[in-house]
Design a protein around this motif. Structure first.
Motif, short mmCIF file in Angstrom:
data_model
loop_
_atom_site.label_atom_id
_atom_site.label_comp_id
_atom_site.label_asym_id
_atom_site.label_seq_id
_atom_site.Cartn_x
_atom_site.Cartn_y
_atom_site.Cartn_z
N TYR A 6 0.82 -1.20 0.00
CA TYR A 6 0.00 0.00 0.00
C TYR A 6 0.86 1.25 0.00
O TYR A 6 1.99 1.25 0.51
CB TYR A 6 -0.89 0.05 1.24
CG TYR A 6 -2.01 -0.95 1.27
CD1 TYR A 6 -3.25 -0.66 0.71
CD2 TYR A 6 -1.83 -2.19 1.88
CE1 TYR A 6 -4.29 -1.59 0.75
CE2 TYR A 6 -2.87 -3.13 1.92
CZ TYR A 6 -4.09 -2.81 1.36
OH TYR A 6 -5.11 -3.72 1.40
N ALA A 7 0.32 2.33 -0.53
CA ALA A 7 0.86 3.66 -0.25
C ALA A 7 0.35 4.10 1.11
O ALA A 7 -0.73 3.68 1.55
CB ALA A 7 0.42 4.64 -1.32
N THR A 8 1.14 4.93 1.80
CA THR A 8 0.76 5.36 3.14
C THR A 8 0.80 6.87 3.27
O THR A 8 1.52 7.55 2.53
CB THR A 8 1.70 4.75 4.21
OG1 THR A 8 3.03 5.27 4.03
CG2 THR A 8 1.70 3.24 4.14
N LEU A 9 0.02 7.37 4.21
CA LEU A 9 -0.02 8.80 4.51
C LEU A 9 -0.09 8.97 6.02
O LEU A 9 -0.96 8.37 6.67
CB LEU A 9 -1.21 9.46 3.82
CG LEU A 9 -1.34 10.99 3.95
CD1 LEU A 9 -2.10 11.56 2.75
CD2 LEU A 9 -2.05 11.39 5.23
N SER A 10 0.80 9.79 6.56
CA SER A 10 0.83 10.07 8.00
C SER A 10 0.88 11.58 8.21
O SER A 10 1.78 12.24 7.69
CB SER A 10 2.04 9.43 8.66
OG SER A 10 2.06 8.03 8.45
N PRO A 11 -0.06 12.15 8.96
CA PRO A 11 0.00 13.58 9.28
C PRO A 11 1.07 13.83 10.34
O PRO A 11 1.18 13.08 11.32
CB PRO A 11 -1.40 13.90 9.81
CG PRO A 11 -1.91 12.59 10.32
CD PRO A 11 -1.28 11.51 9.49
N LEU A 12 1.86 14.89 10.16
CA LEU A 12 2.96 15.21 11.07
C LEU A 12 2.83 16.65 11.57
O LEU A 12 2.19 17.48 10.93
CB LEU A 12 4.31 15.06 10.37
CG LEU A 12 4.63 13.74 9.68
CD1 LEU A 12 5.98 13.84 8.98
CD2 LEU A 12 4.60 12.58 10.65
N PHE A 13 3.48 16.91 12.70
CA PHE A 13 3.57 18.27 13.22
C PHE A 13 4.89 18.41 13.94
O PHE A 13 5.38 17.45 14.54
CB PHE A 13 2.40 18.56 14.16
CG PHE A 13 2.26 20.01 14.53
CD1 PHE A 13 2.10 20.98 13.56
CD2 PHE A 13 2.28 20.41 15.85
CE1 PHE A 13 1.97 22.31 13.89
CE2 PHE A 13 2.15 21.75 16.20
CZ PHE A 13 2.00 22.70 15.21
N TYR A 14 5.49 19.59 13.89
CA TYR A 14 6.86 19.75 14.40
C TYR A 14 6.94 19.89 15.90
O TYR A 14 8.03 19.82 16.48
CB TYR A 14 7.54 20.94 13.74
CG TYR A 14 6.94 22.28 14.05
CD1 TYR A 14 7.29 22.98 15.20
CD2 TYR A 14 6.01 22.87 13.20
CE1 TYR A 14 6.74 24.21 15.49
CE2 TYR A 14 5.45 24.10 13.47
CZ TYR A 14 5.82 24.77 14.63
OH TYR A 14 5.26 25.98 14.91
N ASP A 15 5.82 20.10 16.59
CA ASP A 15 5.85 20.24 18.04
C ASP A 15 6.15 18.89 18.68
O ASP A 15 5.32 17.97 18.63
CB ASP A 15 4.51 20.79 18.54
CG ASP A 15 4.55 21.15 20.02
OD1 ASP A 15 5.46 20.68 20.73
OD2 ASP A 15 3.66 21.90 20.45
N LEU A 16 7.34 18.74 19.29
CA LEU A 16 7.77 17.46 19.84
C LEU A 16 7.40 17.28 21.31
O LEU A 16 7.81 16.30 21.93
CB LEU A 16 9.29 17.31 19.68
CG LEU A 16 9.82 17.36 18.25
CD1 LEU A 16 11.34 17.22 18.25
CD2 LEU A 16 9.19 16.30 17.38
N THR A 17 6.60 18.21 21.84
CA THR A 17 6.20 18.11 23.24
C THR A 17 5.46 16.80 23.51
O THR A 17 4.56 16.42 22.76
CB THR A 17 5.26 19.28 23.61
OG1 THR A 17 5.91 20.51 23.31
CG2 THR A 17 4.91 19.23 25.10
N ASN A 18 5.85 16.10 24.57
CA ASN A 18 5.12 14.91 25.01
C ASN A 18 3.99 15.38 25.95
O ASN A 18 4.17 15.52 27.15
CB ASN A 18 6.05 13.95 25.73
CG ASN A 18 5.38 12.62 26.04
OD1 ASN A 18 4.17 12.56 26.26
ND2 ASN A 18 6.16 11.56 26.06
N PHE A 19 2.84 15.65 25.36
CA PHE A 19 1.74 16.23 26.14
C PHE A 19 1.21 15.26 27.19
O PHE A 19 0.70 15.69 28.22
CB PHE A 19 0.62 16.68 25.19
CG PHE A 19 0.98 17.88 24.38
CD1 PHE A 19 0.92 19.16 24.93
CD2 PHE A 19 1.40 17.74 23.06
CE1 PHE A 19 1.26 20.27 24.18
CE2 PHE A 19 1.74 18.85 22.31
CZ PHE A 19 1.68 20.12 22.87
N GLU A 20 1.35 13.96 26.94
CA GLU A 20 0.86 12.97 27.91
C GLU A 20 1.64 13.05 29.23
O GLU A 20 1.12 12.74 30.30
CB GLU A 20 0.96 11.56 27.33
CG GLU A 20 -0.01 11.31 26.18
CD GLU A 20 0.08 9.89 25.67
OE1 GLU A 20 0.83 9.09 26.27
OE2 GLU A 20 -0.61 9.57 24.69
#
Length: 250
Positions: free
Chosen positions: A226-240
């Motif tokens: 399959y082709a894949t798509l993943s949304p990314l964001f540059y904020d690396l904060t571990n909010f959990e």
């Protein structure tokens, strides 16, 4: 649409040509890319020397093209601040020679160029093609770049997001479902000791360990064709863990 195309394989790469050729059919495309290969540069920028900019003609393309003596992130920054006459709508980075799945995205100049656009509040797509025996199928990847752009552009243009797309080497049906998924880990054997021609001890990169990808990840679906798509964001904060770590200091 007004599109800025970049990559990390260099201005003369086959992947950037295939991408621009496909998208310039009905978009206003400007290419700004490194003058030479800058793979695995991650999000590096050039600090201590000026960047050399050259406008060049890429035979077979009508798009304007510029080479930059810097990194992929430099190219996006220079393109948006200095080289494009009007505000661009979106940045598309690729087509990379080789997948950028799993932990590859931390090292990838292709993905980091897309994230640089994101920092400038522009949506972006990073697209990479599986590389087998020294070849990548840029035809499949360029068609998927168009498919993703056409199907998501309304949402992309009103959001601040990066879409990371990977395409397999072989795909029987371009209409085959694209899997929306999280990224999967990759285990690296980083170095081994060797000696060079001068008898000096040197470290050489081994590459990846063979491992079974976790189900539901990009690496898993790519292994299934399959082709894949993943949304990314540059904020690396571990909010959990954010509140838990605050408690450590109370």
């Amino acid at each position: 649409m007004k599109i800025l195309i970049t990559n990390d394989d260099g201005i003369m790469s086959d992947g950037i040509f295939a991408l621009a050729k496909e998208l310039e059919k009905d978009n206003d495309v400007t290419i700004v890319a490194p003058e030479v290969q800058k793979s695995a540069q991650s999000h590096a920028i050039t600090l201590n020397k000026p960047l050399v900019v050259k406008e060049i003609k890429l035979e077979g393309l009508k798009s304007r093209a510029y080479s930059i003596s810097g990194t992929p992130a430099d190219c996006v920054r220079a393109g948006m601040e200095m080289l494009v006459d009007e505000n661009i709508d979106i940045v598309i980075s690729g087509i990379n020679m080789g997948l950028n799945s799993g932990m590859d995205i931390l090292y990838s100049g292709t993905v980091s160029a897309a994230i640089e656009a994101n920092i400038f509040n522009k949506p972006a797509i990073a697209i990479s093609a599986e590389w087998i025996d020294g070849k990548a199928n840029y035809e499949i990847a360029s068609k998927y770049a168009r498919k993703v752009l056409e199907e998501t552009k309304e949402e992309l243009l009103r959001t601040n997001i990066v879409l990371n797309v990977n395409t397999p080497f072989e795909l029987e049906d371009i209409e085959k479902e694209i899997k929306i998924c999280k990224i999967g880990g990759v285990i690296f054997d980083y170095y081994y000791m060797d000696t060079d021609e001068n008898g000096e001890n040197v470290l050489k990169l081994k590459g990846r360990k063979e491992s079974q990808p976790d189900e539901g990840t990009d690496r898993y679906y790519l292994s299934k064709g399959y082709a894949t798509l993943s949304p990314l964001f540059y904020d690396l904060t571990n909010f959990e863990l954010l509140e838990e770590v605050r408690d450590w200091f109370r």
